[in-house]
Design a protein around this motif. Structure first.
Motif, mmCIF file in Angstrom:
data_model
loop_
_atom_site.group_PDB
_atom_site.id
_atom_site.type_symbol
_atom_site.label_atom_id
_atom_site.label_comp_id
_atom_site.label_asym_id
_atom_site.label_seq_id
_atom_site.Cartn_x
_atom_site.Cartn_y
_atom_site.Cartn_z
ATOM 1 N N LEU A 47 0.860 -1.181 0.000
ATOM 2 C CA LEU A 47 0.000 0.000 0.000
ATOM 3 C C LEU A 47 0.896 1.231 0.000
ATOM 4 N N GLY A 48 0.765 2.058 -1.029
ATOM 5 C CA GLY A 48 1.556 3.276 -1.137
ATOM 6 C C GLY A 48 0.688 4.512 -1.092
ATOM 7 N N LEU A 49 1.051 5.442 -0.232
ATOM 8 C CA LEU A 49 0.378 6.736 -0.136
ATOM 9 C C LEU A 49 1.308 7.802 -0.686
ATOM 10 N N VAL A 50 0.782 8.650 -1.540
ATOM 11 C CA VAL A 50 1.574 9.688 -2.195
ATOM 12 C C VAL A 50 0.973 11.044 -1.838
ATOM 13 N N ARG A 51 1.772 11.891 -1.210
ATOM 14 C CA ARG A 51 1.315 13.251 -0.889
ATOM 15 C C ARG A 51 1.306 14.040 -2.194
ATOM 16 N N GLN A 106 -0.689 10.395 -11.017
ATOM 17 C CA GLN A 106 0.321 9.411 -11.380
ATOM 18 C C GLN A 106 0.895 8.688 -10.158
ATOM 19 N N GLN A 107 0.059 8.483 -9.137
ATOM 20 C CA GLN A 107 0.505 7.786 -7.929
ATOM 21 C C GLN A 107 1.093 6.403 -8.238
ATOM 22 N N PRO A 108 0.477 5.615 -9.148
ATOM 23 C CA PRO A 108 1.076 4.315 -9.455
ATOM 24 C C PRO A 108 2.514 4.419 -9.983
ATOM 25 N N ALA A 109 2.787 5.421 -10.819
ATOM 26 C CA ALA A 109 4.142 5.594 -11.353
ATOM 27 C C ALA A 109 5.131 5.944 -10.243
ATOM 28 N N VAL A 110 4.681 6.664 -9.229
ATOM 29 C CA VAL A 110 5.539 7.000 -8.090
ATOM 30 C C VAL A 110 5.844 5.744 -7.282
ATOM 31 N N ILE A 111 4.816 4.984 -6.926
ATOM 32 C CA ILE A 111 4.992 3.795 -6.089
ATOM 33 C C ILE A 111 5.767 2.692 -6.818
ATOM 34 N N ASN A 112 5.839 2.775 -8.150
ATOM 35 C CA ASN A 112 6.685 1.838 -8.901
ATOM 36 C C ASN A 112 8.132 1.865 -8.411
ATOM 37 N N ALA A 122 -2.124 2.235 -4.796
ATOM 38 C CA ALA A 122 -1.362 3.482 -4.786
ATOM 39 C C ALA A 122 -2.370 4.614 -4.727
ATOM 40 N N LEU A 123 -2.376 5.316 -3.604
ATOM 41 C CA LEU A 123 -3.383 6.342 -3.355
ATOM 42 C C LEU A 123 -2.754 7.710 -3.163
#
Length: 154
Positions: free
Chosen positions: A94-98, A105-111, A132-133
């Motif tokens: 589970l990835g949280l992106v501020r 593009q949260q999925p690209a960050v959590i990649n 990815a949220l």
């Protein structure tokens, strides 16, 4: 080839396992599963990568922050289990992106974290179910926070 060997082959050095900054355990192992609490992007100088994707950070900087977070998570696993070779597989990430409201593009960050785990544990065991949220706030203004569940030999 085991995860410890792949780590060496990839020339990756793990940082010291991060210490908790609240009332929680960084990892709990129960029933053959390792539950990792949310980790942030802790740099070697003990400062954190802060920022907001879509405002003062781009996808590449976010990806790097997620990868750095993944390295800290691997350090927690290794410190607790004694070896990354005790990890059977990644089960859930589970990835949280501020990020700003318009950033999508949260999925690209959590990649950044997902690709690291794939490289260390392999395609079958290092790729898992994932979310990815985006969020408007994270502790200390950190750019990403990631938690995971691993199946392990305890």
């Amino acid at each position: 080839m085991g995860a410890q060997s792949r780590l060496a082959e990839l020339k990756l050095q793990l940082p010291p396992a991060p210490k908790p900054v609240g009332v929680y355990k960084p990892i709990v192992v129960a029933g053959g599963m390792a539950y990792l609490s949310g980790h942030g992007p802790l740099k070697s100088d003990k400062s954190l990568v802060t920022g907001r994707l879509g405002l003062d950070m781009d996808v590449e900087a976010g990806y790097d922050a997620a990868r750095l977070t993944g390295l800290g998570m691997l350090a927690t696993l290794e410190a607790h289990l004694g070896s990354l070779d005790k990890v059977k597989r990644l089960v859930k990430l589970l990835g949280l992106v501020r990020s700003t409201d318009g950033f999508d593009q949260q999925p690209a960050v959590i990649n950044g974290c997902s690709e690291l785990f794939r490289d260390v544990f392999g395609e079958d065991n290092g790729v898992a179910a994932r979310s990815a949220l985006g969020t408007n706030a994270l502790p200390g203004g950190i750019a990403v926070e990631i938690e995971a569940i691993f199946e392990v030999d305890a």
